[in-house]
Design a protein around this motif. Structure first.
Motif, mmCIF file in Angstrom:
data_model
loop_
_atom_site.group_PDB
_atom_site.id
_atom_site.type_symbol
_atom_site.label_atom_id
_atom_site.label_comp_id
_atom_site.label_asym_id
_atom_site.label_seq_id
_atom_site.Cartn_x
_atom_site.Cartn_y
_atom_site.Cartn_z
ATOM 1 N N PHE A 70 0.840 -1.198 0.000
ATOM 2 C CA PHE A 70 0.000 0.000 0.000
ATOM 3 C C PHE A 70 0.876 1.249 0.000
ATOM 4 O O PHE A 70 0.642 2.186 -0.778
ATOM 5 C CB PHE A 70 -0.941 -0.003 1.208
ATOM 6 N N VAL A 71 1.870 1.283 0.870
ATOM 7 C CA VAL A 71 2.774 2.431 0.946
ATOM 8 C C VAL A 71 3.480 2.637 -0.391
ATOM 9 O O VAL A 71 3.538 3.753 -0.917
ATOM 10 C CB VAL A 71 3.795 2.240 2.096
ATOM 11 N N TRP A 72 4.013 1.543 -0.968
ATOM 12 C CA TRP A 72 4.688 1.655 -2.256
ATOM 13 C C TRP A 72 3.745 2.160 -3.340
ATOM 14 O O TRP A 72 4.104 3.034 -4.135
ATOM 15 C CB TRP A 72 5.298 0.305 -2.657
ATOM 16 N N SER A 73 2.534 1.633 -3.379
ATOM 17 C CA SER A 73 1.608 2.060 -4.442
ATOM 18 C C SER A 73 1.207 3.523 -4.285
ATOM 19 O O SER A 73 1.108 4.242 -5.278
ATOM 20 C CB SER A 73 0.385 1.149 -4.503
ATOM 21 N N MET A 74 1.014 3.975 -3.059
ATOM 22 C CA MET A 74 0.637 5.381 -2.859
ATOM 23 C C MET A 74 1.756 6.325 -3.288
ATOM 24 O O MET A 74 1.516 7.319 -3.964
ATOM 25 C CB MET A 74 0.269 5.646 -1.392
ATOM 26 N N PHE A 75 2.988 6.024 -2.889
ATOM 27 C CA PHE A 75 4.089 6.920 -3.237
ATOM 28 C C PHE A 75 4.467 6.841 -4.715
ATOM 29 O O PHE A 75 4.841 7.853 -5.306
ATOM 30 C CB PHE A 75 5.298 6.681 -2.336
ATOM 31 N N ILE A 141 13.440 -8.337 6.545
ATOM 32 C CA ILE A 141 13.748 -7.300 5.559
ATOM 33 C C ILE A 141 13.926 -5.997 6.331
ATOM 34 O O ILE A 141 13.245 -5.754 7.324
ATOM 35 C CB ILE A 141 12.596 -7.134 4.534
ATOM 36 N N THR A 142 14.815 -5.155 5.846
ATOM 37 C CA THR A 142 15.042 -3.876 6.498
ATOM 38 C C THR A 142 13.750 -3.045 6.551
ATOM 39 O O THR A 142 12.953 -3.052 5.605
ATOM 40 C CB THR A 142 16.149 -3.074 5.779
ATOM 41 N N ALA A 143 13.575 -2.329 7.647
ATOM 42 C CA ALA A 143 12.403 -1.461 7.797
ATOM 43 C C ALA A 143 12.478 -0.259 6.856
ATOM 44 O O ALA A 143 11.487 0.451 6.665
ATOM 45 C CB ALA A 143 12.273 -0.996 9.243
ATOM 46 N N SER A 144 13.632 -0.044 6.255
ATOM 47 C CA SER A 144 13.785 1.061 5.303
ATOM 48 C C SER A 144 12.904 0.912 4.073
ATOM 49 O O SER A 144 12.671 1.892 3.372
ATOM 50 C CB SER A 144 15.244 1.169 4.853
ATOM 51 N N VAL A 145 12.425 -0.306 3.809
ATOM 52 C CA VAL A 145 11.602 -0.495 2.612
ATOM 53 C C VAL A 145 10.307 0.314 2.674
ATOM 54 O O VAL A 145 9.676 0.539 1.650
ATOM 55 C CB VAL A 145 11.280 -1.981 2.335
ATOM 56 N N TYR A 146 9.940 0.781 3.874
ATOM 57 C CA TYR A 146 8.772 1.660 3.981
ATOM 58 C C TYR A 146 9.100 3.078 3.524
ATOM 59 O O TYR A 146 8.199 3.834 3.177
ATOM 60 C CB TYR A 146 8.254 1.709 5.419
ATOM 61 N N TYR A 147 10.362 3.452 3.546
ATOM 62 C CA TYR A 147 10.774 4.822 3.217
ATOM 63 C C TYR A 147 11.403 4.933 1.835
ATOM 64 O O TYR A 147 11.489 6.031 1.284
ATOM 65 C CB TYR A 147 11.754 5.328 4.282
ATOM 66 N N ILE A 148 11.848 3.833 1.271
ATOM 67 C CA ILE A 148 12.464 3.852 -0.059
ATOM 68 C C ILE A 148 11.511 4.381 -1.135
ATOM 69 O O ILE A 148 11.938 5.138 -2.008
ATOM 70 C CB ILE A 148 13.039 2.458 -0.402
ATOM 71 N N PRO A 149 10.212 4.058 -1.094
ATOM 72 C CA PRO A 149 9.338 4.631 -2.131
ATOM 73 C C PRO A 149 9.246 6.154 -2.070
ATOM 74 O O PRO A 149 8.977 6.792 -3.081
ATOM 75 C CB PRO A 149 7.981 3.977 -1.876
ATOM 76 N N VAL A 150 9.491 6.731 -0.901
ATOM 77 C CA VAL A 150 9.508 8.198 -0.805
ATOM 78 C C VAL A 150 10.661 8.736 -1.637
ATOM 79 O O VAL A 150 10.511 9.750 -2.341
ATOM 80 C CB VAL A 150 9.616 8.659 0.669
ATOM 81 N N LEU A 151 11.804 8.059 -1.578
ATOM 82 C CA LEU A 151 12.952 8.470 -2.392
ATOM 83 C C LEU A 151 12.601 8.449 -3.878
ATOM 84 O O LEU A 151 12.830 9.426 -4.598
ATOM 85 C CB LEU A 151 14.146 7.539 -2.152
ATOM 86 N N PHE A 152 12.052 7.317 -4.326
ATOM 87 C CA PHE A 152 11.673 7.205 -5.736
ATOM 88 C C PHE A 152 10.635 8.254 -6.122
ATOM 89 O O PHE A 152 10.745 8.894 -7.171
ATOM 90 C CB PHE A 152 11.123 5.811 -6.044
ATOM 91 N N ALA A 153 9.622 8.410 -5.289
ATOM 92 C CA ALA A 153 8.535 9.349 -5.606
ATOM 93 C C ALA A 153 9.033 10.783 -5.705
ATOM 94 O O ALA A 153 8.651 11.522 -6.615
ATOM 95 C CB ALA A 153 7.428 9.251 -4.563
ATOM 96 N N MET A 154 9.897 11.172 -4.787
ATOM 97 C CA MET A 154 10.378 12.555 -4.791
ATOM 98 C C MET A 154 11.323 12.821 -5.959
ATOM 99 O O MET A 154 11.259 13.879 -6.578
ATOM 100 C CB MET A 154 11.050 12.896 -3.464
ATOM 101 N N LEU A 155 12.169 11.862 -6.276
ATOM 102 C CA LEU A 155 13.065 12.043 -7.411
ATOM 103 C C LEU A 155 12.279 12.053 -8.726
ATOM 104 O O LEU A 155 12.506 12.912 -9.591
ATOM 105 C CB LEU A 155 14.122 10.936 -7.417
ATOM 106 N N HIS A 156 11.351 11.133 -8.860
ATOM 107 C CA HIS A 156 10.495 11.057 -10.050
ATOM 108 C C HIS A 156 9.667 12.346 -10.169
ATOM 109 O O HIS A 156 9.563 12.933 -11.253
ATOM 110 C CB HIS A 156 9.614 9.822 -9.922
ATOM 111 N N SER A 157 9.102 12.795 -9.058
ATOM 112 C CA SER A 157 8.316 14.031 -9.059
ATOM 113 C C SER A 157 9.188 15.231 -9.400
ATOM 114 O O SER A 157 8.756 16.137 -10.132
ATOM 115 C CB SER A 157 7.660 14.262 -7.697
ATOM 116 N N PHE A 158 10.407 15.252 -8.870
ATOM 117 C CA PHE A 158 11.321 16.361 -9.155
ATOM 118 C C PHE A 158 11.504 16.528 -10.660
ATOM 119 O O PHE A 158 11.412 17.640 -11.179
ATOM 120 C CB PHE A 158 12.681 16.140 -8.480
ATOM 121 N N PHE A 159 11.772 15.433 -11.359
ATOM 122 C CA PHE A 159 12.005 15.543 -12.801
ATOM 123 C C PHE A 159 10.748 15.973 -13.552
ATOM 124 O O PHE A 159 10.828 16.752 -14.504
ATOM 125 C CB PHE A 159 12.599 14.252 -13.362
#
Length: 178
Positions: A70-75, A141-159
């Motif tokens: 859900f988190v990945w799909s939203m971001f 699995i690392t708990a960071s996987v909840y925050y990694i989609p934020v990285l992708f979303a922000m970089l993708h949104s930036f471009f």
């Protein structure tokens, strides 16, 4: 040299066309990941309901993985909304301005939003690094996987925001309406 406004009769500068093409490839790839995440989430939730209410059992990790999907799909959906211009905006005063003024204000806001997306990207990167050693409770699995989609979303949104601020807010709408 000022970039030409995006219209069906105007040819865009080569660098904007290349950026648009690159973003189309990224959009297609993220759309596939988005659909997969939503599909996995739906299957897991249905399986969990079946196991709980029919078999009186439970899949320990299903809640956590479905929440993660859900988190990945939203971001991953955020940049697609940015591209289409469907996010909430307040235009009470701007609607009374002329076309040129609206376009300039839109480009300025898109540029500021691009900067904001980089700020969010930076802080999300810090959180990903801080959470990397922490594991999820039911899955190794690392708990960071909840925050990694934020990285992708922000970089993708930036471009997307950068491209829109340079080419104009109607860059994608004109193509989709023709």
């Amino acid at each position: 040299m000022k970039p030409a406004p995006a219209s069906s009769s105007t040819v865009l500068p080569r660098w904007i066309q290349r950026g648009k093409t690159a973003m189309e490839h990224v959009d297609r790839a993220t759309a596939k990941v988005l659909v997969a995440a939503m599909g996995i989430m739906a299957v897991l939730v249905c399986a969990q309901v079946f196991f709980r209410y029919v078999l009186s059992s439970s899949i320990d990790w299903a809640d956590e993985i479905s929440r993660l999907m859900f988190v990945w799909s939203m971001f991953l959906a955020i940049p697609h909304g940015v591209r289409a211009g469907v996010h909430v905006g307040i235009d009470v005063l701007v609607q009374f301005l002329g076309e040129r003024s609206r376009n300039l204000i839109a480009r300025a806001m898109l540029g500021l939003s691009a900067v904001l997306s980089l700020v969010v990207f930076y802080y999300a990167l810090i959180v990903v690094i801080q959470k990397w050693e922490e594991l999820m409770p039911t899955v190794d699995i690392t708990a960071s996987v909840y925050y990694i989609p934020v990285l992708f979303a922000m970089l993708h949104s930036f471009f997307h925001l950068l491209l829109l601020s340079c080419a104009g807010p109607d860059l994608w709408r004109l193509e989709e309406s023709s």
